[in-house]
Design a protein around this motif. Structure first.
Motif, mmCIF file in Angstrom:
data_model
loop_
_atom_site.group_PDB
_atom_site.id
_atom_site.type_symbol
_atom_site.label_atom_id
_atom_site.label_comp_id
_atom_site.label_asym_id
_atom_site.label_seq_id
_atom_site.Cartn_x
_atom_site.Cartn_y
_atom_site.Cartn_z
ATOM 1 N N GLY A 114 0.818 -1.211 0.000
ATOM 2 C CA GLY A 114 0.000 0.000 0.000
ATOM 3 C C GLY A 114 0.848 1.256 0.000
ATOM 4 O O GLY A 114 0.533 2.238 -0.681
ATOM 5 N N HIS A 164 0.785 4.215 -2.856
ATOM 6 C CA HIS A 164 -0.186 5.200 -2.371
ATOM 7 C C HIS A 164 -0.093 6.547 -3.085
ATOM 8 O O HIS A 164 -1.074 7.287 -3.191
ATOM 9 N N GLN A 192 -7.849 -3.669 -2.491
ATOM 10 C CA GLN A 192 -7.251 -3.385 -1.178
ATOM 11 C C GLN A 192 -6.150 -2.326 -1.280
ATOM 12 O O GLN A 192 -5.987 -1.510 -0.361
ATOM 13 N N LEU A 193 -5.394 -2.319 -2.378
ATOM 14 C CA LEU A 193 -4.357 -1.304 -2.555
ATOM 15 C C LEU A 193 -4.963 0.034 -2.977
ATOM 16 O O LEU A 193 -4.454 1.096 -2.603
ATOM 17 N N PHE A 238 -5.824 2.050 -0.012
ATOM 18 C CA PHE A 238 -4.720 2.803 0.590
ATOM 19 C C PHE A 238 -4.542 4.153 -0.104
ATOM 20 O O PHE A 238 -4.248 5.161 0.541
ATOM 21 N N HIS A 249 -5.095 7.502 2.366
ATOM 22 C CA HIS A 249 -3.842 7.896 3.016
ATOM 23 C C HIS A 249 -3.847 9.356 3.481
ATOM 24 O O HIS A 249 -3.013 9.742 4.295
ATOM 25 N N GLN A 251 -4.270 0.855 7.150
ATOM 26 C CA GLN A 251 -4.486 2.165 6.526
ATOM 27 C C GLN A 251 -4.195 3.312 7.500
ATOM 28 O O GLN A 251 -3.612 4.336 7.119
#
Length: 665
Positions: free
Chosen positions: A482, A486, A539-540, A543, A547, A586
């Motif tokens: 992540g 990001h 899921q990434l 992030f 962020h 996260q």
């Protein structure tokens, strides 16, 4: 897309989760056989722990599988062939011999004496048996093979007679076997299917076993036969409704404790229908396989790789969820298998060992070692149960270990299976995370070329976040991946971000605060678009979206207020779209991002300044409510501060100043 727990769709999702559990309950009940559950649990060689048991009805006592197999082997070993004596063969040969001019009355009488006895062909099956049955005039007589004449022995007998060589040669032409192998009679009287599967019968109200009495091998077979009769009588009784009610209550209870675990400790899974469907579908498939293989025999269920279920859920979700799901599955299956106690003991212990051993699946060799451990565990537990019950090991069926070996080998299919499940249910395995974290990937390589400062920042914060997540028992591989991705949105306008700028002139000097803020904010939305274009896992992408959470571009927000003191400012113009972090990883990445970037701006990077800076940033994020939706405690936040301070201090620690070279040097 809505994030977090406190969304308008929460009630709908929880309702869907309950519906999925109810659907699973219904499907399992349909898979369950309509049998009465035998309420006694027993083992050979152990005391009977219940009240004195009398036979509730008359039933036959079935022999054990091993006993039937032994009797079949004995029958096959002692199989005696049947032959029919055919006098017509001898009569025909005598008639032909009388027409031969070289043979006289003496030779003809000798041939008649020969054919008065049975003659066996050399290639006959009887040569494989010590004795044969000869049927003559509907009467069978058993004879040793050594007593039966063969073509060879008859020819040798002719050679011993005082006849001329011409007469002997003529006689040999009329020698033929008069025994015909009776295949039908042999198979009928030596058929292994004729062996009875039963060893007797128990009468109604007959004493089976008294309380405290040891369960002998014979008593064990009687109890097994009684248990089998319960399943056959269910269709003839009027209490099938009670049987179904009992099954409903049992399965509902097993699913309920899994639901309570998820609701109290893994609530995020209840909000994700696809992941929950995977868990429940795994249980259904296990029950279906158990039901199917029970048709072929009770030992065949040893082929079902139940531990594969635990390993896959451990790989995609976590250990505790894997163990609770695995326990629910084993308990549900134990209600329909023979020796439920042994079944639960073997599989639960082995599955637990597999889950605890396979802490992280990132190499194929780990599956091979896990398979070996699973096989050893199964073997040890089965030997313990068998020797305890039987009190001996000579009668142990070695094919059991072949089945256990195949069961363990099935674990190795998990590696290719992971890929299919990952794509179907949108999971993210450790193997994929390691592949995505490779900086030679096209997207990361492009980031290092287009925005080298951002790339270095991402690498530094990846190390920072990974260290904290590892200490807080999160997923370090996930937070590292992540962190690396990001800020990929900064590739759209790399020079507008401090880490990519050279010299003292900033491109923001030509823009208004609102325009600058919008460019900075857009790196989040640009990053999400870019991630989707490159098919990064959701899921990434989360992030990238979280962020900065719903925080503000503080520098430009404060600059705008300073320049326009009398104007009412709309914070939304300077705020990121969010959402705020909703996982521990996260939240830690948000802290690491802000702290790593701020540390670079410190003029003097000592432990005191770094400590103050880290505390101020994280406390500000906490006061702004950035962590309200994330499952992270105050204690974990304080521990994260300490980890960051130590890590950043180690990175920026003071170095020894080397003395300059003198002119002579």
């Amino acid at each position: 897309m809505k994030y977090g727990r406190n969304t308008p769709h929460t009630k709908f999702r929880r309702g869907m989760a309950v519906s999925l559990f109810l659907l699973t309950l219904l499907i399992i009940l349909l898979l369950y056989p309509n049998i009465k559950h035998f309420r006694y649990s027993y083992q050979a060689g152990k005391p009977w722990q219940y009240e004195t048991l009398y036979a509730p009805f008359q039933f036959p006592v079935r022999k054990s599988v091993e006993q039937i197999a032994s009797e079949k082997e004995q029958l096959l070993a002692s199989s005696v062939p049947y032959y029919r004596y055919e006098s017509a063969t001898g009569e025909k040969q005598i008639i032909e011999a009388k027409k031969d001019a070289q043979l006289h009355t003496k030779q003809i009488d000798f041939l008649k004496n020969i054919y008065a006895q049975p003659i066996l062909a050399l290639d006959s099956l009887a040569t494989k048996s010590e004795s044969v049955f000869i049927i003559k005039d509907h009467i069978s007589t058993k004879m040793d093979v050594s007593e039966v004449r063969t073509i060879t022995s008859v020819l040798n007998l002719i050679d011993q007679q005082a006849f001329s060589e011409e007469e002997k040669a003529a006689m040999r032409k009329y020698i033929a076997p008069n025994l015909r192998f009776d295949k039908q009679q042999t198979e009928a009287l030596n058929n292994v299917d004729n062996i009875s599967a039963y060893m007797g019968e128990v009468q109604a109200n007959e004493l089976i076993i008294s309380r405290g009495e040891i369960v002998t091998p014979r008593t064990y077979l009687i109890l097994e036969s009684l248990k089998s009769q319960y399943s056959k009588l269910v269709g003839k009784t009027s209490n099938i409704g009670y049987v179904l009610l009992g099954q409903f209550l049992f399965v509902a209870l097993c699913l309920s404790f899994l639901y309570l675990f998820l609701r109290n400790y893994r609530v995020r899974l209840l909000d994700k229908p696809l992941e929950l469907s995977f868990i429940l579908l795994s249980i259904i498939v296990s029950v279906a396989l158990t039901r199917a293989l029970l048709y072929f025999g009770r030992f065949e269920i040893l082929l079902i790789p139940y531990t594969l279920l635990a390993v896959i859920i451990r790989t995609f979700i976590d250990s505790r969820t894997a163990l609770f799901t695995f326990l629910a599955t084993i308990l549900i299956c134990s209600f329909i298998v023979p020796q439920g106690y042994e079944f639960v003991t073997m599989h639960f212990i082995t599955g637990t060992i597999a889950v605890l051993y396979l802490k992280q699946l990132d190499r194929r060799s780990q599956l091979l070692s896990t398979a070996l451990i699973v096989f050893c565990s199964y073997t040890i537990i089965y030997l313990a149960i068998y020797t305890t019950g039987e009190g001996k090991i000579e009668t142990l069926n070695p094919m059991i270990f072949v089945r256990l070996g195949l069961n363990a080998i099935f674990l190795t299919v998990a590696y290719p299976l992971l890929y299919l499940l990952e794509k179907t249910f949108k999971f993210l395995s450790d193997v994929t995370l390691i592949e995505l974290s490779n900086t030679n990937n096209k997207l990361l390589r492009e980031l290092s070329q287009v925005a080298p400062g951002t790339f270095q920042h991402s690498m530094q914060m990846a190390n920072l976040a990974e260290e904290a997540v590892r200490k807080l028992e999160g997923n370090p591989l996930l937070v590292r991946a992540g962190a690396l991705y990001h800020d990929i949105g900064k590739m759209e306008n790399p020079m507008y971000f401090t880490e990519n700028q050279y010299g003292d002139i900033s491109p923001h000097s030509k823009l208004s605060n609102e325009e600058s803020a919008q460019i900075i904010i857009n790196h989040v939305t640009d990053g999400i678009k870019m991630a989707k274009k490159h098919n990064l896992p959701s899921q990434l992408i989360d992030f990238i979206a979280t962020h900065h959470g719903k925080g503000k571009t503080e520098y430009f927000y404060r600059s705008y207020i300073k320049e326009n003191p009398d104007e009412e400012v709309n914070p939304s113009y300077f705020s990121y779209p969010g959402p705020d972090p909703f996982t521990k990883e996260q939240a830690i990445l948000m802290m690491a991002d802000a702290c790593e970037a701020a540390t670079r701006s410190l003029k003097k990077k000592n432990e005191t300044n770094i400590s103050k800076m880290v505390s101020d940033i994280i406390d500000f994020q906490k006061s702004e409510g950035r962590f309200d939706n994330a499952p992270i405690t105050f204690a974990e936040i304080e521990l994260t501060k300490k980890i960051f301070i130590k890590k950043l201090t180690d990175i920026y620690h003071s170095r020894i100043a080397y003395p300059e070279k003198t002119e002579a040097e």
